[in-house]
Design a protein around this motif. Structure first.
Motif, PDB file in Angstrom:
ATOM      1  N   VAL A 165     -25.209  24.458   2.206  1.00  0.00           N
ATOM      2  CA  VAL A 165     -26.545  24.480   1.603  1.00  0.00           C
ATOM      3  C   VAL A 165     -26.916  25.939   1.387  1.00  0.00           C
ATOM      4  O   VAL A 165     -26.382  26.833   2.045  1.00  0.00           O
ATOM      5  N   VAL A 166     -27.809  26.162   0.433  1.00  0.00           N
ATOM      6  CA  VAL A 166     -28.280  27.519   0.148  1.00  0.00           C
ATOM      7  C   VAL A 166     -29.801  27.496   0.230  1.00  0.00           C
ATOM      8  O   VAL A 166     -30.437  26.617  -0.378  1.00  0.00           O
ATOM      9  N   ASP A 167     -30.353  28.434   0.988  1.00  0.00           N
ATOM     10  CA  ASP A 167     -31.818  28.502   1.169  1.00  0.00           C
ATOM     11  C   ASP A 167     -32.543  28.414  -0.169  1.00  0.00           C
ATOM     12  O   ASP A 167     -32.205  29.143  -1.105  1.00  0.00           O
ATOM     13  N   LYS A 168     -33.531  27.565  -0.235  1.00  0.00           N
ATOM     14  CA  LYS A 168     -34.464  27.454  -1.370  1.00  0.00           C
ATOM     15  C   LYS A 168     -33.803  27.005  -2.677  1.00  0.00           C
ATOM     16  O   LYS A 168     -34.381  27.136  -3.749  1.00  0.00           O
ATOM     17  N   VAL A 169     -32.573  26.520  -2.600  1.00  0.00           N
ATOM     18  CA  VAL A 169     -31.897  26.084  -3.826  1.00  0.00           C
ATOM     19  C   VAL A 169     -31.437  24.642  -3.649  1.00  0.00           C
ATOM     20  O   VAL A 169     -30.854  24.283  -2.621  1.00  0.00           O
ATOM     21  N   HIS A 170     -31.702  23.808  -4.666  1.00  0.00           N
ATOM     22  CA  HIS A 170     -31.305  22.406  -4.582  1.00  0.00           C
ATOM     23  C   HIS A 170     -29.826  22.265  -4.949  1.00  0.00           C
ATOM     24  O   HIS A 170     -29.383  22.828  -5.955  1.00  0.00           O
ATOM     25  N   PRO A 171     -29.058  21.489  -4.145  1.00  0.00           N
ATOM     26  CA  PRO A 171     -27.623  21.344  -4.439  1.00  0.00           C
ATOM     27  C   PRO A 171     -27.339  20.881  -5.869  1.00  0.00           C
ATOM     28  O   PRO A 171     -26.379  21.337  -6.505  1.00  0.00           O
ATOM     29  N   GLN A 172     -28.197  19.984  -6.371  1.00  0.00           N
ATOM     30  CA  GLN A 172     -27.934  19.462  -7.722  1.00  0.00           C
ATOM     31  C   GLN A 172     -27.993  20.566  -8.779  1.00  0.00           C
ATOM     32  O   GLN A 172     -27.198  20.576  -9.719  1.00  0.00           O
ATOM     33  N   ASP A 173     -28.933  21.507  -8.608  1.00  0.00           N
ATOM     34  CA  ASP A 173     -29.033  22.624  -9.563  1.00  0.00           C
ATOM     35  C   ASP A 173     -27.762  23.470  -9.510  1.00  0.00           C
ATOM     36  O   ASP A 173     -27.247  23.919 -10.543  1.00  0.00           O
ATOM     37  N   LEU A 200     -25.164  23.966 -12.746  1.00  0.00           N
ATOM     38  CA  LEU A 200     -24.876  25.304 -13.275  1.00  0.00           C
ATOM     39  C   LEU A 200     -23.415  25.705 -13.056  1.00  0.00           C
ATOM     40  O   LEU A 200     -22.833  26.406 -13.889  1.00  0.00           O
ATOM     41  N   LEU A 201     -22.823  25.228 -11.965  1.00  0.00           N
ATOM     42  CA  LEU A 201     -21.388  25.500 -11.779  1.00  0.00           C
ATOM     43  C   LEU A 201     -20.573  24.759 -12.838  1.00  0.00           C
ATOM     44  O   LEU A 201     -19.578  25.279 -13.350  1.00  0.00           O
ATOM     45  N   ASP A 202     -21.012  23.550 -13.167  1.00  0.00           N
ATOM     46  CA  ASP A 202     -20.306  22.782 -14.206  1.00  0.00           C
ATOM     47  C   ASP A 202     -20.321  23.534 -15.541  1.00  0.00           C
ATOM     48  O   ASP A 202     -19.349  23.499 -16.290  1.00  0.00           O
ATOM     49  N   ASN A 203     -21.413  24.231 -15.803  1.00  0.00           N
ATOM     50  CA  ASN A 203     -21.463  25.038 -17.032  1.00  0.00           C
ATOM     51  C   ASN A 203     -20.401  26.126 -17.035  1.00  0.00           C
ATOM     52  O   ASN A 203     -20.058  26.660 -18.080  1.00  0.00           O
ATOM     53  N   ARG A 204     -19.890  26.449 -15.860  1.00  0.00           N
ATOM     54  CA  ARG A 204     -18.841  27.458 -15.752  1.00  0.00           C
ATOM     55  C   ARG A 204     -17.477  26.802 -15.560  1.00  0.00           C
ATOM     56  O   ARG A 204     -16.503  27.459 -15.174  1.00  0.00           O
ATOM     57  N   GLY A 205     -17.407  25.490 -15.762  1.00  0.00           N
ATOM     58  CA  GLY A 205     -16.122  24.763 -15.669  1.00  0.00           C
ATOM     59  C   GLY A 205     -15.723  24.377 -14.263  1.00  0.00           C
ATOM     60  O   GLY A 205     -14.604  23.925 -14.016  1.00  0.00           O
ATOM     61  N   ILE A 206     -16.660  24.581 -13.304  1.00  0.00           N
ATOM     62  CA  ILE A 206     -16.313  24.337 -11.890  1.00  0.00           C
ATOM     63  C   ILE A 206     -16.906  23.000 -11.439  1.00  0.00           C
ATOM     64  O   ILE A 206     -18.128  22.829 -11.465  1.00  0.00           O
ATOM     65  N   ALA A 207     -16.040  22.074 -11.050  1.00  0.00           N
ATOM     66  CA  ALA A 207     -16.485  20.738 -10.640  1.00  0.00           C
ATOM     67  C   ALA A 207     -16.604  20.685  -9.120  1.00  0.00           C
ATOM     68  O   ALA A 207     -15.603  20.769  -8.408  1.00  0.00           O
ATOM     69  N   VAL A 208     -17.834  20.592  -8.623  1.00  0.00           N
ATOM     70  CA  VAL A 208     -18.063  20.349  -7.193  1.00  0.00           C
ATOM     71  C   VAL A 208     -18.905  19.090  -7.089  1.00  0.00           C
ATOM     72  O   VAL A 208     -19.445  18.608  -8.078  1.00  0.00           O
ATOM     73  N   ARG A 209     -18.994  18.565  -5.892  1.00  0.00           N
ATOM     74  CA  ARG A 209     -19.835  17.376  -5.683  1.00  0.00           C
ATOM     75  C   ARG A 209     -21.126  17.809  -5.002  1.00  0.00           C
ATOM     76  O   ARG A 209     -21.102  18.670  -4.124  1.00  0.00           O
ATOM     77  N   THR A 210     -22.237  17.229  -5.427  1.00  0.00           N
ATOM     78  CA  THR A 210     -23.508  17.537  -4.761  1.00  0.00           C
ATOM     79  C   THR A 210     -24.190  16.230  -4.363  1.00  0.00           C
ATOM     80  O   THR A 210     -23.967  15.193  -4.976  1.00  0.00           O
ATOM     81  N   GLY A 211     -25.019  16.299  -3.318  1.00  0.00           N
ATOM     82  CA  GLY A 211     -25.772  15.112  -2.907  1.00  0.00           C
ATOM     83  C   GLY A 211     -25.453  14.718  -1.485  1.00  0.00           C
ATOM     84  O   GLY A 211     -25.059  15.555  -0.670  1.00  0.00           O
ATOM     85  N   ILE A 224     -31.177  17.435   6.143  1.00  0.00           N
ATOM     86  CA  ILE A 224     -31.049  17.896   4.753  1.00  0.00           C
ATOM     87  C   ILE A 224     -30.922  16.668   3.843  1.00  0.00           C
ATOM     88  O   ILE A 224     -30.581  15.583   4.312  1.00  0.00           O
ATOM     89  N   SER A 225     -31.195  16.878   2.549  1.00  0.00           N
ATOM     90  CA  SER A 225     -31.072  15.731   1.648  1.00  0.00           C
ATOM     91  C   SER A 225     -29.651  15.644   1.086  1.00  0.00           C
ATOM     92  O   SER A 225     -29.215  14.597   0.625  1.00  0.00           O
ATOM     93  N   GLY A 226     -28.959  16.760   1.121  1.00  0.00           N
ATOM     94  CA  GLY A 226     -27.600  16.762   0.595  1.00  0.00           C
ATOM     95  C   GLY A 226     -26.999  18.146   0.703  1.00  0.00           C
ATOM     96  O   GLY A 226     -27.635  19.086   1.188  1.00  0.00           O
ATOM     97  N   ILE A 265     -26.924  31.301  -8.062  1.00  0.00           N
ATOM     98  CA  ILE A 265     -28.010  31.439  -7.084  1.00  0.00           C
ATOM     99  C   ILE A 265     -29.020  32.471  -7.581  1.00  0.00           C
ATOM    100  O   ILE A 265     -30.233  32.262  -7.484  1.00  0.00           O
ATOM    101  N   LYS A 266     -28.536  33.549  -8.154  1.00  0.00           N
ATOM    102  CA  LYS A 266     -29.440  34.582  -8.701  1.00  0.00           C
ATOM    103  C   LYS A 266     -30.338  33.962  -9.776  1.00  0.00           C
ATOM    104  O   LYS A 266     -31.539  34.216  -9.848  1.00  0.00           O
ATOM    105  N   MET A 267     -29.736  33.116 -10.618  1.00  0.00           N
ATOM    106  CA  MET A 267     -30.518  32.468 -11.698  1.00  0.00           C
ATOM    107  C   MET A 267     -31.581  31.554 -11.123  1.00  0.00           C
ATOM    108  O   MET A 267     -32.676  31.400 -11.690  1.00  0.00           O
ATOM    109  N   LEU A 268     -31.251  30.891 -10.016  1.00  0.00           N
ATOM    110  CA  LEU A 268     -32.147  29.842  -9.492  1.00  0.00           C
ATOM    111  C   LEU A 268     -33.248  30.410  -8.599  1.00  0.00           C
ATOM    112  O   LEU A 268     -34.271  29.747  -8.392  1.00  0.00           O
ATOM    113  N   LEU A 269     -33.043  31.606  -8.056  1.00  0.00           N
ATOM    114  CA  LEU A 269     -34.056  32.128  -7.117  1.00  0.00           C
ATOM    115  C   LEU A 269     -35.148  32.928  -7.846  1.00  0.00           C
ATOM    116  O   LEU A 269     -34.932  33.485  -8.878  1.00  0.00           O
TER     117      LEU A 269
END
Ligand code: PLP
Length: 414
Positions: A346-354, A358-369, A382-384, A410-414
């Motif tokens: 988890v990352v402080d103040k950032v939702h996993p889904q976001d 955004l990682l998918d936009n960079r071609g990186i497939a991770v699972r969130t939730g 935590i919710s996920g 993370i920089k974009m989201l904070l």
């Protein structure tokens, strides 16, 4: 060179990647980085070819036909059963039942063995890190039969509290159903010890091997597991095929799961007799094509060897853990001593889904939730999480891409 390093050197990742056609594709204009292997692994060309070969050469319904195609299809289907038997070191192929997946394998045991053997007041133990498929069938059974579900607590670093497990065990305990490797944390649980202690209390044990079968050497006889469930699609095989291993004496005493063709010896309106093992549990036309191709996946894994696979994946896990720790505000959930190549964070103040989008936009497939493990998420408050899970074809360079992608996201989201 250390033993681990020499084993790692046995995997030529770049050559191996050539065997997975999908890894050559781009996503959103970027090379695909596939880190969702705990959800499902990608398939080597051998497996895809086996599927095409089945449909183009010997597609037929199995077991009853006497024509050549039916005989070839039956032989190939049964050859996979033998390959699975050897893969988990079962004593006999009668102990290997094909299902749709781990979920169906667990439900089969809940609806047959447990429904027949358990009564109101009997206790079933699961752990706090189970996938929903190893929780909900037992809750449904409890609602129907008045059995009681007990839960082994999870410690702060994501391990099972074994002292608490021992306290839960009593003469009321009739069944323990526990995951060998957590899909959400990567924790490897001491299932051999759990089985030994559960047996001493007189309980039977099911091991959910959905996440372990691809990483660990499985020996159901050494484990002394009563039941062992896993899915082909997480072991580089096709979707729609699962395995239930069960000890022969238990399977023999169990009622059938579903009624229909294939699972009978003789049907009349005066009564029906059931087929021998394992066919008693395989009603209807099974998933022939995918089962046939599953053998190619098992051969593929065997040809590389689990020890070499583990050495490579452990290297990726250690590397990723070190690199991710350098990201401010990032916290890894699940720091067990024994882990496979799954990292949840988890990352402080950032939702996993976001992060996932955004990682998918960079071609990186991770699972969130919640990873189908909501009680575990509740345990950690935590919710996920965001989860990166590694397979034998992943590389350190891909982890570098994940880390630099995360830093930017993370920089974009904070
Ligand atoms: N158990 C665990 C630990 C899992 O990770 C999964 C799938 O993610 C399952 C069970 C269910 O497997 P399937 O969806 O293949 O039935």
């Amino acid at each position: 060179m250390t033993a681990a390093a020499s084993l790692e050197a046995m995997i030529d990742v770049h050559a191996l990647r050539q065997q997975f056609p999908i890894l050559a594709r781009e996503v959103k204009g970027k090379p695909l980085v596939y880190f969702d292997n705990a959800a499902t692994s990608q398939k080597p060309r051998l497996v895809i070819d086996a599927l095409v070969n089945y449909y183009s050469q010997f597609n037929a319904n199995i077991h009853r036909g006497i024509h050549s195609l039916a005989e070839e299809a039956t032989a190939a289907y049964e050859a996979t059963r033998e390959a699975v038997r050897a893969f988990v070191n079962a004593a006999s192929r009668e102990e290997i039942v094909f299902t749709r997946g781990t979920t169906e394998s667990i439900n089969l045991v809940a609806y047959t063995w447990a429904r027949q053997e358990l009564k109101a007041g009997d206790e079933i133990i699961v752990s706090g890190m189970e996938h929903h498929s190893n929780i909900v069938p037992w809750q449904m059974l409890c609602a129907e039969k008045g059995t009681v579900l007990k839960v082994i607590p999870v410690t702060d670093n994501g391990e099972l509290d074994m002292d608490a497990f021992r306290k839960l065990l009593s003469q009321r305990t009739k069944f323990v159903s526990v995951v060998q490797v957590s899909n959400a944390l990567g924790t490897v649980n001491p299932v051999q010890q759990i089985i030994r202690e559960a047996h001493a209390a007189g309980a039977k044990v099911l091991v959910d091997g959905a996440q372990s079968a691809v990483h660990l050497d499985i020996d159901v006889q050494a484990l002394d597991a009563d039941f062992f469930a896993f899915s082909s699609h997480k072991v580089y095989g096709p979707t729609g095929v699962g395995v239930l291993y069960g000890k022969k004496e238990l399977l023999l005493a169990m009622p059938p799961f579903q009624g229909g063709g294939e699972m009978i010896k003789q049907v009349s309106f005066d009564g029906t007799t059931y087929a021998d093992l394992p066919y008693k549990f395989e009603a209807g036309t099974p998933n022939i094509a995918d089962t046939v191709a599953f053998k190619a996946a098992i051969n593929f894994v065997n040809s590389i060897g689990k020890a070499a696979i583990r050495a490579h994946e452990n290297d990726l896990l250690a590397y990723a853990s070190e690199r991710l720790k350098t990201i401010p505000g990032l916290r890894i959930i699940g720091q067990a001593k024994e882990k496979v190549s799954v990292i949840s964070f988890v990352v402080d103040k950032v939702h996993p889904q976001d992060i996932g989008i955004l990682l998918d936009n960079r071609g990186i497939a991770v699972r969130t939730g919640h990873h189908c493990a909501q009680p575990l998420m509740q345990r950690f408050g935590i919710s996920g999480t965001t989860r990166a899970s590694f397979a034998l074809y992943n590389t350190r360079e891909e982890i570098d891409a994940l880390v630099s992608g995360l830093e930017k996201v993370i920089k974009m989201l904070l």
